[in-house]
Write a protein that holds these residues in place. Structure first.
Motif, PDB file in Angstrom:
ATOM      1  N   ARG A 125       0.680  -1.268  -0.035  1.00  0.00           N
ATOM      2  CA  ARG A 125       0.064   0.122   0.041  1.00  0.00           C
ATOM      3  C   ARG A 125       0.734   1.161   0.049  1.00  0.00           C
ATOM      4  O   ARG A 125       0.506   2.049  -0.802  1.00  0.00           O
ATOM      5  CB  ARG A 125      -1.015  -0.050   1.254  1.00  0.00           C
ATOM      6  N   LEU A 126       2.201   1.060   0.866  1.00  0.00           N
ATOM      7  CA  LEU A 126       2.888   2.319   0.748  1.00  0.00           C
ATOM      8  C   LEU A 126       3.548   2.646  -0.550  1.00  0.00           C
ATOM      9  O   LEU A 126       3.566   3.766  -1.029  1.00  0.00           O
ATOM     10  CB  LEU A 126       3.852   1.887   1.788  1.00  0.00           C
ATOM     11  N   THR A 127       3.710   1.495  -1.310  1.00  0.00           N
ATOM     12  CA  THR A 127       4.434   1.524  -2.529  1.00  0.00           C
ATOM     13  C   THR A 127       3.343   2.288  -3.699  1.00  0.00           C
ATOM     14  O   THR A 127       3.607   3.113  -4.229  1.00  0.00           O
ATOM     15  CB  THR A 127       4.755   0.240  -3.156  1.00  0.00           C
ATOM     16  N   ASP A 128       1.949   1.743  -3.388  1.00  0.00           N
ATOM     17  CA  ASP A 128       1.146   2.354  -4.271  1.00  0.00           C
ATOM     18  C   ASP A 128       1.010   3.816  -4.023  1.00  0.00           C
ATOM     19  O   ASP A 128       0.908   4.520  -5.020  1.00  0.00           O
ATOM     20  CB  ASP A 128      -0.335   1.778  -4.010  1.00  0.00           C
ATOM     21  N   LEU A 129       0.943   4.236  -2.709  1.00  0.00           N
ATOM     22  CA  LEU A 129       0.985   5.568  -2.384  1.00  0.00           C
ATOM     23  C   LEU A 129       1.974   6.462  -2.936  1.00  0.00           C
ATOM     24  O   LEU A 129       1.779   7.364  -3.482  1.00  0.00           O
ATOM     25  CB  LEU A 129       0.976   5.684  -0.877  1.00  0.00           C
ATOM     26  N   MET A 130       3.297   5.872  -2.853  1.00  0.00           N
ATOM     27  CA  MET A 130       4.391   6.715  -3.584  1.00  0.00           C
ATOM     28  C   MET A 130       4.031   6.613  -4.978  1.00  0.00           C
ATOM     29  O   MET A 130       4.537   7.759  -5.723  1.00  0.00           O
ATOM     30  CB  MET A 130       5.771   6.093  -2.981  1.00  0.00           C
ATOM     31  N   LEU A 131       3.623   5.662  -5.507  1.00  0.00           N
ATOM     32  CA  LEU A 131       3.430   5.717  -6.891  1.00  0.00           C
ATOM     33  C   LEU A 131       2.445   6.607  -7.242  1.00  0.00           C
ATOM     34  O   LEU A 131       2.472   7.039  -8.440  1.00  0.00           O
ATOM     35  CB  LEU A 131       3.137   4.313  -7.369  1.00  0.00           C
ATOM     36  N   ALA A 132       1.526   6.811  -6.605  1.00  0.00           N
ATOM     37  CA  ALA A 132       0.492   7.976  -7.130  1.00  0.00           C
ATOM     38  C   ALA A 132       0.872   9.192  -7.152  1.00  0.00           C
ATOM     39  O   ALA A 132       0.291  10.040  -7.769  1.00  0.00           O
ATOM     40  CB  ALA A 132      -0.536   7.827  -5.829  1.00  0.00           C
TER      41      ALA A 132
END
Lengths: 290, 317, 566
Positions: A125-132
């Protein structure tokens, strides 16, 4: 055959990797470019004929090959060669720092996500957030909060590369975790951290190095881009991006001023791409077979 | 499929909520007290407190966050501090330009990138491969804004083939509009094209070596059928993932492309806002890009599941 | 039954030459891999090429099909195929006319492939296009040679799939490869190979990736389909037993050359070449088959009361897995299994993939927790924290894949002394001495200590894995398919080493294998598992010579090479 060689074996055949690298002419060309650029950057104080910020109001828009100004001067009469040497320094500095940031944050998170299932969801989820947040948006946000600066550039570029680093390391960790040598280590009573540091991390190394060579050129271009837009490195610090932004203003009068800095960026990035390709082929013989 | 879709939707929702919290915290971190800015330096503490109450700043952070989300979801993005106009209206004016440019660039990148990638694999070891590889390396190594400057210098100023800047509404003159955007779209698409080309070539090299391609050849199938249905089809599964990862770069690229070519797009609006410290506009830009990006990635994943039967069927059983 | 003798049941064997390979030389780059291969296949004949990996047997068929990979090319010799007896549409023409395949252009070869020569490839998991429905992949084979009518194609696809033994063919034609089991995928590949009714079927180790009972069914099926049509078969295998069972003629290859060919009976009973003799001696399938047929000469086993001095006692072991996506479905991977291993003996757990045998090994090693039941080693339970560390010294694993079981970044010394370092045993010098001793145990030179696994062969790697397992002087070795990935000659050497170590060090083995022949050779006791259940249990001789359960009998019958051992 039922048995397949594993793809990344850095430690097992260092000699082979080096030999394979040395026999790749394009990779060596890339390495040559990088060594040259690094030498220019390090020796900038010695090599630069002028201070990068010294203005010569009497000699603006000098053409290349003018006496005293090998690459000519800009609108304020500053020596383009000297500014470029210092600009290369900034480019490489930002590139290295961003890679360091991506490695320092991304590698441990990737290892943890791949190694312990219960952490995987959270880190994903953290990765997705950073990718956003694309790096330009991070840079815009940081510039809005702190004002533009070199630190912001490094943070924006580094954070933007963390998710891919996590993914690469996580993928490698999952692959390595499922190998028999890790199962064997568990059965021999090795602890989790021991397995992670002794077995998983060393086997990830080549993938991390390859990813670093992918990040470097992206970061170098990213720095130039942010500086070009005015939300990166701030004048009077010389940056190749700022030089291009200035040169665009008087491109009709002095087109060469817009060419040299771009060539410098291109050489750095080409060097990393060529060297990175050769390195990947050397580390992963399967991908080199054509 | 349904299960996969649900999981993916749920993940996107979580990401959006987390992103909105990050943005909210970011806005709190902006320098300056909004109440003080509105009331002026000489305002009395009572006046300040009143404005704070009007703005909801006296409430707890979670409540403030919820109010803030409520505003965004109803399309209320505030007013530009510089122009005084509705931010949503400014975005409605500029976003179509950026979307048009981006879609055009992706189309160019995908068509030429896949084409060159396949060509490079088919002609491996010969000059077309070297040319395609070289072009891709240049695309990866040359900053696209510099490429843009060179293009203006050479194609627009030098040869006069394309206009150096300017934008024509698609609705008023479609052909001229496409013509005006062609050079910017190529510049914007160049690096993505390079990535797609390299990925296509690499996956094609791999899939054309697989056992199932060999088996297809053993059936006596013609090369075109093997190339498209066995080789490319399976290579594209990887390529789509890569394209998805490139979209973040596309957004950044659009900003700088608009800047160079003087296009009245969303990117330039954002950049101007940064320089004029027009916080409501910056805020709106960050929200739109972030939310848009999460949604685009969702679409890419769904697309991925459509072309990859393993996900499609695997998740439904 | 698979063991019917082939010569008598081959009505269409007409004796006319179909494929004639003369003096075939093939090189990859500068390296020559085939050095003058001569081979003939007659109409309706079944010919087997036997050899280990690297012998060049697969290169021969790639050359025949014009599908040499990469830089491979035919440098000398000829490959002629009789395409005269029928025209391309399959109508009889009457006279023989040989075509030289090495001189055909690619377009000409396309006319041959699929149409004249069908290929059944080796590994069903990689030979089907993962993104294409299987029906369409069969249809492609028809369409490649001019069939156009959609309805006719569809009907033919269903017909072919049904013939190949796929139930509900019409529905399943619309599914993707990953929805089929390995055996079913191989049937689809057989349907593809037979689609155009070619004169020659080349089967390249068509079952080596499949379970033994599935293997037999698939081979029987290929055989009957080929016989029905009078098609010739060129069968590639590493297993002399399978070759002897199923073919009219056997060709033995070594290092790119044919070392021996002839009648299977003659090759097995009177091998002329030293290599063939070695293969026959080493092949566990054959030796066990021989032993089987010599019932009565049973060597007395030293089995006493199984629990008296047992090192490992497994009682009522159950392992359940929750299945994903089925709303709480449960798979019983191990279903109420009890057995014990007397100290100093070897117990083999035999079963096919999915039988739960590897899960048993994992539970014993403490890598998985049992749902219920106990595994006690010397009375201690590995799932108790206090016992775990002690037990992990007394018990060591050896895994199947010698490439995957050693960390490629470590030197052999570091690999072998890792257990010592984990348990903090000895100082640097003592550990070094112990490594030297262990290398000696497994017959590896001391000079290898600083090498890395990448520099070793598969057999050498497995020796390293065994040396490491011995480092802590364990009493029990859990070997999970420890010899399955090795070539037959190497396999034989490793088995010898294991027996030798057992005699010298008094080790006990829990030996997991799918290969009954290996179990027969090594073990004192055998357990047969099927779908998580222990179906048969006894001394090796009891299980192999007097199997009580139908499943065990099935497994034993599936061992190839029996027809010739009698």
């Amino acid at each position: 055959m039922t048995v397949v060689e594993s793809s990344h074996e850095l430690g097992s055949n260092r000699g082979k990797v080096l030999r394979s690298l040395r026999s790749a002419p394009l990779g060596m060309l890339g390495l040559g470019m990088l060594v040259t650029m690094a030498a220019l950057a390090l020796l900038a104080p010695v090599l630069a004929p002028h201070s990068p910020t010294q203005v010569h109001f009497e000699a603006p828009f000098q053409q290349p090959l003018t006496v005293g100004f090998l690459f000519g001067t800009d609108d304020l009469g500053r020596d383009i060669l000297s500014r470029m040497l210092y600009g290369i320094q900034v480019s490489l500095q930002v590139g290295l720092l961003s890679v360091a940031l991506a490695v320092v944050v991304g590698v441990p998170l990737g290892l943890l996500a791949g190694f312990w299932n219960w952490l995987d969801g959270i880190i994903s989820r953290l990765t997705d957030l950073m990718l956003a947040f694309p790096f330009l948006i991070i840079a815009v946000g940081l510039a809005a909060i702190n004002g533009p600066s070199l630190t912001n550039v490094v943070i924006a570029l580094g954070i933007a590369q963390v998710p891919t680093m996590i993914r690469v390391v996580r993928g490698e960790t999952l692959r390595i975790k499922s190998t028999d040598f890790v199962t064997g280590a568990v059965a021999m009573n090795a602890s989790g951290p021991r397995i992670m540091l002794q077995h998983v991390l060393p086997n990830c190394t080549s993938a991390i190095i390859v990813q670093a060579t992918v990040i470097m050129p992206v970061a170098v271009i990213g720095e130039a881009m942010l500086s070009f837009l005015g939300i990166g490195v701030q004048p009077p610090t010389p940056s190749l991006g700022i030089m291009l932004a200035d040169a665009q203003q008087y491109i009709g009068r002095s087109p060469t001023a817009a060419i040299f800095p771009g060539v410098a960026i291109a050489i750095i990035c080409l060097g990393f791409n060529l060297f990175g390709d050769a390195l990947r082929d050397a580390l992963d013989p399967a991908s080199a077979k054509k | 499929m349904g299960r996969f879709l649900l999981t993916r939707l749920w993940q996107s929702a979580v990401t959006l909520i987390l992103a909105s919290i990050v943005i909210f915290v970011g806005i709190r971190a902006l320098p300056g007290d909004p109440a003080l800015a509105m009331a002026g330096e000489e305002a009395s503490p009572e006046q300040l407190a009143q404005i704070r109450a009007e703005l909801g700043l006296d409430q707890s952070l979670p409540v403030q966050y919820l109010n803030y989300m409520g505003q965004i979801l109803t399309g209320d993005l505030g007013r530009s501090t510089r122009y005084g106009t509705e931010v949503s209206a400014m975005i409605a004016d500029t976003l179509p330009v950026t979307l048009f440019l981006s879609v055009y660039a992706i189309l160019i990148a995908v068509i030429i990138g896949i084409g060159l990638g396949v060509l490079a694999e088919r002609r491996k070891g010969r000059w077309p491969e070297w040319m395609a590889n070289f072009a891709a390396l240049i695309g990866l190594s040359v900053p696209n804004f510099w490429l843009g400057i060179l293009a203006i210098l050479w194609l627009a100023v030098g040869l006069g083939i394309f206009p150096a800047s300017g934008y024509v509404e698609f609705s008023s003159d479609p052909l001229r509009s496409i013509y005006h955007l062609t050079m910017p779209a190529f510049i914007l698409g160049a690096s993505i094209m390079a990535v797609i080309m390299r990925q296509t070539r690499a996956s094609m090299l791999e899939t054309m070596q697989t056992d199932y391609v060999r088996t297809a050849r053993a059936k006596g199938l013609p090369p075109s059928r093997i190339l498209l249905r066995y080789g490319l089809r399976n290579s594209l599964i990887v390529v789509v993932t890569i394209v998805g990862l490139q979209l973040g770069g596309l957004i950044s690229g659009a900003v700088i492309t608009e800047q160079i070519f003087g296009l009245p797009g969303f990117g330039r609006l954002t950049l101007d806002a940064v320089f004029t410290r027009d916080y409501p506009v910056i805020q709106a830009a960050v929200i739109i890009v972030t939310f848009g990006y999460v949604l685009i990635n969702l679409v890419v994943d769904i697309l991925y599941s459509v072309i990859n039967p393993k996900i499609r069927v695997g998740a439904s059983s | 039954m698979s063991t019917m003798t082939s010569e008598t049941q081959n009505p269409t064997h007409s004796g006319e030459l179909l494929l004639d390979v003369q003096n075939l030389h093939v090189s990859f780059g500068q390296t020559q891999v085939l050095h003058g291969v001569d081979l003939q296949v007659q109409a309706g004949e079944r010919v087997a090429i036997v050899g280990q990996s690297g012998s060049g047997k697969s290169t021969v068929i790639a050359a025949v099909l014009g599908l040499l990979a990469g830089s491979g090319r035919v440098t000398d010799g000829s490959i002629r195929l009789d395409t005269g007896s029928t025209d391309d549409a399959g109508n009889p023409r009457g006279e023989a006319a040989f075509e030289e395949l090495t001189e055909l252009p690619e377009s000409g070869m396309r006319r041959i492939r699929g149409n004249r020569i069908g290929l059944v490839p080796q590994d069903p998991s990689t030979n089907l296009n993962p993104s294409m429905k299987v029906g369409a992949q069969v249809a492609d084979a028809l369409r490649a040679h001019g069939m156009r009518d959609k309805q006719a194609i569809n009907n033919r696809v269903v017909e072919l799939m049904t013939e190949a033994g796929i139930p509900e063919a019409r529905r399943r034609a619309g599914q993707f490869p990953h929805e089929f089991s390995g055996g079913m995928r191989q049937r689809i590949l057989i349907a593809i190979a037979l689609a155009r009714e070619p004169q020659l079927i080349i089967a390249d180790e068509p079952t080596s990736a499949l379970d033994v009972t599935v293997q037999r069914v698939i081979l029987d099926h290929i055989q009957s389909l080929v016989d029905e049509r009078g098609t010739s078969l060129l069968f590639i295998t590493h297993d002399l037993g399978v070759a002897a069972d199923r073919c009219d003629r056997v060709i033995v290859m070594l290092n790119g050359q044919i070392v021996e060919q002839g009648d299977p009976q003659q090759i097995l009973t009177d091998p002329q070449h030293e290599y063939t003799r070695k293969l026959i001696d080493a092949a566990p399938t054959l030796s066990s088959a021989k032993a089987l047929s010599q019932a009565g000469t049973v060597t007395e086993s030293q089995e006493g009361q199984p629990t008296e001095d047992a090192i490992l006692v497994v009682e009522n072991l159950v392992k359940e897995y929750r299945l994903r996506g089925t709303g709480g479905g449960i798979l019983r991977a191990v279903d109420d299994v009890s057995f014990s291993i007397p100290r100093g003996t070897t117990t083999a757990v035999v079963g096919e993939s999915g039988s739960g045998k590897s899960t048993v090994a994992k539970i014993v090693l403490g890598l998985e927790k049992p749902t219920s039941g106990t595994t006690l080693i010397d009375g201690m339970d590995i799932n108790q924290r206090a016992h775990r560390k002690i037990l992990r010294r007394r018990m060591q694993p050896v895994f199947q894949d010698p490439y995957g079981s050693l960390d490629p970044t470590h030197s052999l010394e570091r690999l072998i002394d890792e257990p010592l370092r984990i348990f903090g045993i000895g100082n640097k010098q003592q550990r070094r001495d112990r490594v030297a001793e262990l290398l000696d145990h497994v017959a590896l030179p001391l000079s290898a200590a600083q090498k890395r696994p990448g520099e070793l062969s598969g057999g050498q790697r497995q020796r390293v894995a065994i040396a490491r397992a011995l480092a802590l002087e364990p009493e029990l070795i859990i070997a999970d398919e420890a010899v399955s990935a090795l070539d037959v000659l190497v396999q034989d050497q490793i088995l010898e080493l294991l027996v030798d170590l057992q005699n010298r060090l008094g080790l006990s083995y829990l030996f997991i294998t799918h290969d009954l022949a290996v179990a027969r050779e090594l073990a004192h006791h055998a357990l047969v598992m099927q779908k998580g259940k222990l179906v048969e249990h006894g001394t090796v001789d009891e299980v192999f010579l007097n199997p009580q359960q139908p499943y065990t009998q099935d497994l034993l019958e599936a061992i190839p090479g029996q027809s010739l051992a009698a």
